[in-house]
Structures are given as C-alpha cells and as structure tokens.
Motif scaffolding. Structure first.
Motif, PDB file in Angstrom:
ATOM      1  N   TYR A  28      53.697  41.809  34.751  1.00 33.97           N
ATOM      2  CA  TYR A  28      52.239  41.641  34.628  1.00 33.97           C
ATOM      3  C   TYR A  28      51.628  40.956  35.852  1.00 33.97           C
ATOM      4  CZ  TYR A  28      52.153  42.630  29.563  1.00 33.97           C
ATOM      5  OH  TYR A  28      52.214  43.206  28.325  1.00 33.97           O
ATOM      6  N   SER A  29      52.485  40.562  36.812  1.00 37.53           N
ATOM      7  CA  SER A  29      52.017  39.841  37.992  1.00 37.53           C
ATOM      8  C   SER A  29      51.350  38.526  37.565  1.00 37.53           C
ATOM      9  CB  SER A  29      51.043  40.723  38.781  1.00 37.53           C
ATOM     10  OG  SER A  29      50.785  40.203  40.039  1.00 37.53           O
ATOM     11  N   GLN A  30      52.071  37.780  36.714  1.00 37.44           N
ATOM     12  CA  GLN A  30      51.468  36.563  36.136  1.00 37.44           C
ATOM     13  C   GLN A  30      51.733  35.344  37.024  1.00 37.44           C
ATOM     14  OE1 GLN A  30      52.954  36.815  32.137  1.00 37.44           O
ATOM     15  NE2 GLN A  30      51.244  38.125  31.505  1.00 37.44           N
ATOM     16  N   LEU A  56      32.267  36.452  34.792  1.00 42.48           N
ATOM     17  CA  LEU A  56      33.352  37.372  34.451  1.00 42.48           C
ATOM     18  C   LEU A  56      34.636  36.873  35.106  1.00 42.48           C
ATOM     19  CD1 LEU A  56      34.219  40.242  33.371  1.00 42.48           C
ATOM     20  CD2 LEU A  56      33.519  41.146  35.600  1.00 42.48           C
ATOM     21  N   ASP A  57      35.730  36.901  34.329  1.00 42.05           N
ATOM     22  CA  ASP A  57      37.051  36.482  34.832  1.00 42.05           C
ATOM     23  C   ASP A  57      38.006  37.644  34.555  1.00 42.05           C
ATOM     24  OD1 ASP A  57      39.525  35.315  35.268  1.00 42.05           O
ATOM     25  OD2 ASP A  57      39.138  33.511  34.083  1.00 42.05           O
ATOM     26  N   LEU A  58      38.399  38.347  35.621  1.00 36.04           N
ATOM     27  CA  LEU A  58      39.219  39.559  35.453  1.00 36.04           C
ATOM     28  C   LEU A  58      40.701  39.230  35.573  1.00 36.04           C
ATOM     29  CD1 LEU A  58      37.286  42.214  37.601  1.00 36.04           C
ATOM     30  CD2 LEU A  58      37.407  42.045  35.107  1.00 36.04           C
ATOM     31  N   GLY A  59      41.499  39.609  34.589  1.00 37.13           N
ATOM     32  CA  GLY A  59      42.920  39.233  34.586  1.00 37.13           C
ATOM     33  C   GLY A  59      43.000  37.735  34.384  1.00 37.13           C
ATOM     34  N   ALA A  60      42.421  37.288  33.266  1.00 38.11           N
ATOM     35  CA  ALA A  60      42.101  35.861  33.096  1.00 38.11           C
ATOM     36  C   ALA A  60      43.312  34.962  32.875  1.00 38.11           C
ATOM     37  CB  ALA A  60      41.126  35.702  31.932  1.00 38.11           C
ATOM     38  N   LEU A  84      45.200  41.723  30.059  1.00 40.75           N
ATOM     39  CA  LEU A  84      46.036  42.790  29.503  1.00 40.75           C
ATOM     40  C   LEU A  84      47.083  42.277  28.515  1.00 40.75           C
ATOM     41  CD1 LEU A  84      46.729  45.822  29.729  1.00 40.75           C
ATOM     42  CD2 LEU A  84      48.240  45.262  31.639  1.00 40.75           C
ATOM     43  N   ASP A  85      47.626  41.101  28.779  1.00 38.68           N
ATOM     44  CA  ASP A  85      48.731  40.580  27.957  1.00 38.68           C
ATOM     45  C   ASP A  85      48.139  39.886  26.713  1.00 38.68           C
ATOM     46  OD1 ASP A  85      50.764  39.099  26.824  1.00 38.68           O
ATOM     47  OD2 ASP A  85      51.503  38.266  28.697  1.00 38.68           O
ATOM     48  N   PRO A  86      48.386  40.455  25.512  1.00 33.06           N
ATOM     49  CA  PRO A  86      47.761  39.901  24.297  1.00 33.06           C
ATOM     50  C   PRO A  86      48.110  38.425  24.083  1.00 33.06           C
ATOM     51  CG  PRO A  86      48.977  41.925  23.809  1.00 33.06           C
ATOM     52  CD  PRO A  86      49.252  41.605  25.239  1.00 33.06           C
ATOM     53  N   ASP A 109      43.101  46.691  29.803  1.00 34.56           N
ATOM     54  CA  ASP A 109      43.274  46.915  31.233  1.00 34.56           C
ATOM     55  C   ASP A 109      41.907  46.797  31.914  1.00 34.56           C
ATOM     56  OD1 ASP A 109      43.562  48.067  33.777  1.00 34.56           O
ATOM     57  OD2 ASP A 109      45.200  49.350  33.086  1.00 34.56           O
ATOM     58  N   ALA A 110      41.799  45.877  32.858  1.00 28.33           N
ATOM     59  CA  ALA A 110      40.512  45.624  33.510  1.00 28.33           C
ATOM     60  C   ALA A 110      40.018  46.837  34.295  1.00 28.33           C
ATOM     61  CB  ALA A 110      40.626  44.418  34.442  1.00 28.33           C
ATOM     62  N   LEU A 111      40.913  47.789  34.567  1.00 29.05           N
ATOM     63  CA  LEU A 111      40.479  48.985  35.292  1.00 29.05           C
ATOM     64  C   LEU A 111      40.026  50.089  34.332  1.00 29.05           C
ATOM     65  CD1 LEU A 111      43.253  49.113  38.050  1.00 29.05           C
ATOM     66  CD2 LEU A 111      41.039  47.950  38.079  1.00 29.05           C
ATOM     67  N   LEU A 124      38.336  35.833  40.147  1.00 20.86           N
ATOM     68  CA  LEU A 124      39.576  36.535  39.781  1.00 20.86           C
ATOM     69  C   LEU A 124      40.735  36.177  40.697  1.00 20.86           C
ATOM     70  CD1 LEU A 124      39.382  40.274  40.955  1.00 20.86           C
ATOM     71  CD2 LEU A 124      37.596  38.635  41.501  1.00 20.86           C
ATOM     72  N   ASN A 125      41.898  36.146  40.074  1.00 19.84           N
ATOM     73  CA  ASN A 125      43.175  36.124  40.786  1.00 19.84           C
ATOM     74  C   ASN A 125      43.917  37.326  40.233  1.00 19.84           C
ATOM     75  OD1 ASN A 125      45.713  35.778  41.795  1.00 19.84           O
ATOM     76  ND2 ASN A 125      46.129  33.844  40.745  1.00 19.84           N
ATOM     77  N   PRO A 126      43.691  38.498  40.845  1.00 19.59           N
ATOM     78  CA  PRO A 126      44.166  39.734  40.223  1.00 19.59           C
ATOM     79  C   PRO A 126      45.669  39.939  40.384  1.00 19.59           C
ATOM     80  CG  PRO A 126      43.092  40.187  42.315  1.00 19.59           C
ATOM     81  CD  PRO A 126      42.954  38.711  42.081  1.00 19.59           C
ATOM     82  N   PRO A 127      46.241  40.867  39.591  1.00 21.68           N
ATOM     83  CA  PRO A 127      47.654  41.212  39.788  1.00 21.68           C
ATOM     84  C   PRO A 127      47.839  41.926  41.129  1.00 21.68           C
ATOM     85  CG  PRO A 127      46.618  42.671  38.168  1.00 21.68           C
ATOM     86  CD  PRO A 127      45.594  41.638  38.512  1.00 21.68           C
ATOM     87  N   TYR A 128      48.999  41.733  41.770  1.00 20.84           N
ATOM     88  CA  TYR A 128      49.314  42.416  43.026  1.00 20.84           C
ATOM     89  C   TYR A 128      50.392  43.441  42.716  1.00 20.84           C
ATOM     90  CZ  TYR A 128      47.997  37.712  44.807  1.00 20.84           C
ATOM     91  OH  TYR A 128      47.397  36.513  45.045  1.00 20.84           O
ATOM     92  N   VAL A 136      45.722  57.569  37.449  1.00 20.58           N
ATOM     93  CA  VAL A 136      44.469  58.085  36.861  1.00 20.58           C
ATOM     94  C   VAL A 136      43.329  57.081  37.008  1.00 20.58           C
ATOM     95  CG1 VAL A 136      45.463  59.686  35.187  1.00 20.58           C
ATOM     96  CG2 VAL A 136      45.202  57.280  34.581  1.00 20.58           C
ATOM     97  N   ARG A 137      43.670  55.802  37.158  1.00 20.39           N
ATOM     98  CA  ARG A 137      42.608  54.783  37.234  1.00 20.39           C
ATOM     99  C   ARG A 137      41.867  54.831  38.571  1.00 20.39           C
ATOM    100  NH1 ARG A 137      46.288  49.828  35.416  1.00 20.39           N
ATOM    101  NH2 ARG A 137      47.548  50.810  37.017  1.00 20.39           N
ATOM    102  N   GLN A 138      42.461  55.538  39.565  1.00 16.12           N
ATOM    103  CA  GLN A 138      41.769  55.662  40.860  1.00 16.12           C
ATOM    104  C   GLN A 138      40.416  56.359  40.675  1.00 16.12           C
ATOM    105  OE1 GLN A 138      42.790  54.621  43.909  1.00 16.12           O
ATOM    106  NE2 GLN A 138      45.020  54.514  43.869  1.00 16.12           N
TER     107      GLN A 138
END
Ligand SMILES: C[S@@+](CC[C@H](N)C(=O)[O-])C[C@H]1O[C@@H](n2cnc3c(N)ncnc32)[C@H](O)[C@@H]1O
Length: 465
Positions: A28-30, A56-60, A84-86, A109-111, A124-128, A136-138
């Motif tokens: 999850y790139s946590q 807004l906090d993406l990938g919180a 994403l992670d419940p 999924d934030a995307l 945000l500190n997004p996943p890398y 498909v998310r592109q």
C-alpha cells in the motif's frame, strides 16, 4: 510550536508503523509522515482569514496530515479523507473523531472515488509506485502519469478551488527526465508552482520506514504563476530551514524540458555555457535490454560475436571486457534486429544510468574506445556526435575532455541541483552545460587515467576562462 493534537497523532502513527509488516507497507506504500514533516507541510500553506476551509487529504493513512491542517487553521477545517486500506481508514476516522475535527473518510481508491472540485486546501503524502501506461486509471487523468504519486498530485490539483493551495510530500523524480515531462507540462501550466522544501539527506524524514527515495515538499496553488518560488532547505532534522526566493524562470527550464532545479541556473561558473545538445553532441541510452535478448546472449566467446558492455565493465581502474559476471558478456548480432543495436567503432563517453545521492559523484563518466562495432546495455548512457537516430563517434581528444568535464565537482553540483532521483537520464545529460569543443579537446590533451578529484577540478579550471 507543535501542539498536542499532532503529538497524539504521532503516537498513533508510531504504533501503526511498528505494527505494520513490510509486505503490507510496501503493497500500500504506507510510509506514514512523522509529525515534524506533517507540521512543516501544513506550515507551507498560506494563512486564511474568516470562515471554514474545505480540505482534502488523499491517501490519508492514520490522518496525521489532516490533524496538521486542523492545527494550522485553529480547527477551522472540514476535512475529506480518502484511504484505500479499510483498517487505516478506520484508525483515521477514530483519530479525527477523538480530536473533534469535522471530517468524512471515504474508503476507496483515490484515483477512482469521485472527488468534486472546490477545495481550499489539499494535502497529501501519496503512495509511490510505477503506473503502467495501460492502467485503466490513466484514462481519468489530465496527463499521462508514470507513477501513482504524480497521478495523486493531478487529482489533488484538479480538486482545488480558484485560489486553493496544495502541499504534497513526494519524491524528487518528477522534477526532471522524460517520464514526468507530460505531468510537469500539465501541472506547471495549470497551477502556480509556489514553493518547495528540500532535504539535505535522503534518509532524513522517513528514517523509521526505510524510504530510500529523495523526498521533497512542494506547494502548488490554483492561481496564475507567481513570479518567484520559495525554496527552503533543511540540513538536519528539526534544524531551522534556510529559506530563499528565486525567480520562477531561474528554477524552471522554460525553454527546454521544464526540468525544475532546487538551486537556480545561470548563477555559477557554468553560466553562459551551451548545453551538450546545443553543442552538437547527443546523449543516448544503451540499446540492449538483456532480459529481452536472452536468445542471442552468449557466455563464451565465439568468432562473429560482439561484446555486450555493461556498467560493471567500468571501474575506477578503467574499462575491462569480458569480466567474470553472472551475466553473459557476448551477443550474436547477426539478425537485423540486433545489428541495429550495434554502435560503430570509435570513441564515446559512457555514463552510468544509476547513482545515489550518497555516492561521491552522481555522474560516473568513462571514455570508451571501440576498435569494432559493439553493443551497450540499457543501464548505460553514451555521448556521441550524432542524433538520437544515428550514432556517430566523438573525436578521441574531445571524448577524453568530456570525461574529465563530466567528472568535475562543478558538474556534480549542477547535477545534484537538478536531479533527486537515482537516475542519470539522457535528457539530463543533453541539458548539461559543457565547454566549447575547442576547450574540451584542449582538456582531453591533459587526460590521464586515475586522476584525483582535485586534479580533475584543477584541469577543468585551467581550460575555462
Ligand atoms: C505514503 S502513505 C501516507 C499516509 C498518510 N497520508 C501520511 O502522511 O502518513 C500513502 C497512503 O495511501 C494509501 N493508498 C495507497 N494506494 C491508495 C489508493 N490507490 N487510493 C487511496 N489511498 C491509497 C496507503 O494505504 C497509505 O495510507
């Protein structure tokens, strides 16, 4: 001053870091943000008068960045979190509820989760993680994204209200190179690039989570481009950052590939030099991708085979081929496909494509003189006198001068200001300032194997006016 809510959030974060397994963390790139960095990120946002701010906090994750926002604005925030992670979403919800921060947590999924526009602040500190061109998310993004983090940044910037601001904690790799070119072009034309914070050491901020990427904090806002960009740098954790303000054009290569530098161009001894590309030279990448060429690779020499030259054929002692290696050193180029991958006999400068900030020099250049056509593996770049489609060898003296120049401390400083990833891209080399051909040839006349760094720097200084 870091207030108590953030310290409480830090306790939750530390507990989650200590109990998260390496697999879950990397899946999850946590890589959760320590409170000092969360505080710094929120402090990069402007003051705001009056009413409540939509945030807004993406990938919180555990919500530490939302807590930093709440502290920054004295509680005048309504935060929407996406995670994403419940399990982390549950912890985040509990944390923000306990701190009485008005919020909603969307699990997803934030995307993909629909995110409306109109946010005053996004953090945000997004996943890398690499993102395939066919993901498909592109399709939902305004520009092609090579990585999840740049995709998150696009979602974040699209969510801003006019005048809204976004701070992201991201690797430095978006600032240069071809992969992120479309992203840079989109972001820099859509928003104002306002500020960045860079770290002196790569391991400085995520020391408890083994993050190896060089990381930066960047602020964009939904406004016309500001004339200057604020750059702050901290050398040591908790140290007072050094803050400078530079004209936008001095940090962003607006006439070229839009590379973003952390110290300005045009202020040092390299000022006024033409780029390698404008000097009629060309950096290309070695054409043989070994795992796609297994059928034609050979361990033992037979007549008719060509050399396959890898980065490890070059050491401080010079070039040796073949070497004992777990990879085959020979290649059969008799088919049309591989004949095209040969580079002609002559002189070149090869540059390793990967090096890290901790190494004494980022640009590792070596002269290569070929008596016959040979091949270069894809982890090497090479400089020649042709074009991206046609390789032409260099004058041998110029090649030696260029090796010395690329090994100088001046070039190392230039490169470190431009690149924070571990890659040395051909596009970085093409943009590199170089002395004139006459000067390089003069420098090449003094080339010797095994010069010390002081000797290399002294020689380079001696031919420059
Ligand atoms: C680098 S961590 C940062 C977490 C938190 N914002 C912080 O600063 O501590 C990235 C977070 O994004 C979450 N994540 C990963 N992929 C995601 C996705 N596609 N959509 C939403 N969240 C995602 C991870 O579970 C993780 O919590």
């Amino acid at each position: 001053m870091v207030a108590s809510a953030l310290l409480m959030a830090e306790e939750t974060r530390s507990h989650v870091v200590a109990t998260t397994g390496d697999t879950a963390r990397s899946d999850y790139s946590q890589y959760l943000t320590p409170y000092q960095t969360a505080h710094l990120a929120a402090s990069m946002l402007s003051d705001a008068d009056g009413g409540r701010l939509r945030c807004l906090d993406l990938g919180a994750g555990t919500g530490i960045l939302s807590v930093a926002l709440a502290e920054r604005y004295g509680g005048r925030v309504d935060v929407d979190c996406v995670e994403l992670d419940p399990e982390l979403a549950r912890i985040c919800d509990g944390e923000l509820s306990q701190l009485e921060i008005p919020h909603r947590v969307a699990v997803g999924d934030a995307l993909i989760v629909p995110i409306g526009p109109g946010y005053d602040r996004v953090i945000l500190n997004p996943p890398y993680r690499k993102m395939a061109a066919g993901d498909v998310r592109q399709a939902g993004l305004p520009a092609r994204s090579p990585n999840l983090y740049s995709a998150f940044m696009m979602v974040a910037l699209c969510a801003l209200a006019p005048g809204g601001e976004c701070v992201a904690i991201v690797p430095r790799s978006w600032t240069n190179g071809q992969y992120f070119q479309q992203f840079r072009a989109w972001a820099l034309s859509t928003c104002s690039f306002d500020a960045m914070h860079v770290y002196g050491s790569r391991t400085e901020i995520f020391s408890d989570t083994n993050v190896l990427q060089e990381t930066m904090l960047v602020r964009f806002s939904k406004r016309p481009q500001a004339p200057t960009v604020r750059v702050s740098e901290s050398q040591v954790k908790d140290g007072e950052p050094v803050v400078r303000e530079y004209p936008f054009d001095e940090l962003v290569d607006t006439g070229g590939d839009l590379a973003v530098r952390v110290t300005p161009a045009g202020r040092g001894p390299l000022d006024g030099m033409a780029t390698l590309k404008a000097s009629g030279l060309c950096a290309s990448t070695g054409k043989v991708v070994d795992f796609r060429s297994r059928d034609v690779l050979r361990r033992d020499y037979e007549p008719g085979l060509n050399r396959l030259i890898y980065a490890w054929n070059f050491t401080s002692e010079g070039y040796t081929h073949p070497v004992d290696s777990y990879k085959p050193q020979w290649i059969d180029c008799s088919s049309e496909r591989f004949a095209k991958q040969l580079i002609p006999a002559g002189s070149y400068v090869v540059v390793k494509r990967f090096s890290s900030k901790e190494e004494s020099r980022r640009v590792k250049a070596h002269v290569l003189d070929l008596g016959e056509p040979q091949t270069l593996e894809n982890h090497l770049n090479y400089v020649h006198a042709g074009t991206p489609r046609k390789t032409v060898p260099l004058d041998p003296a110029l090649a030696r001068g260029l090796e010395l120049w690329l090994s100088s401390s001046e070039v190392d400083a230039w490169f470190r200001a431009r690149s924070g990833s571990t890659q040395v891209n051909a596009s970085d080399l093409n943009a590199m300032p170089v002395p004139s051909a006459r000067q390089l040839i003069e420098l090449g006349g003094r080339w010797l194997l095994g010069l010390t760094q002081e000797e290399v720097d002294g020689l380079c200084r001696s031919v420059l006016p």
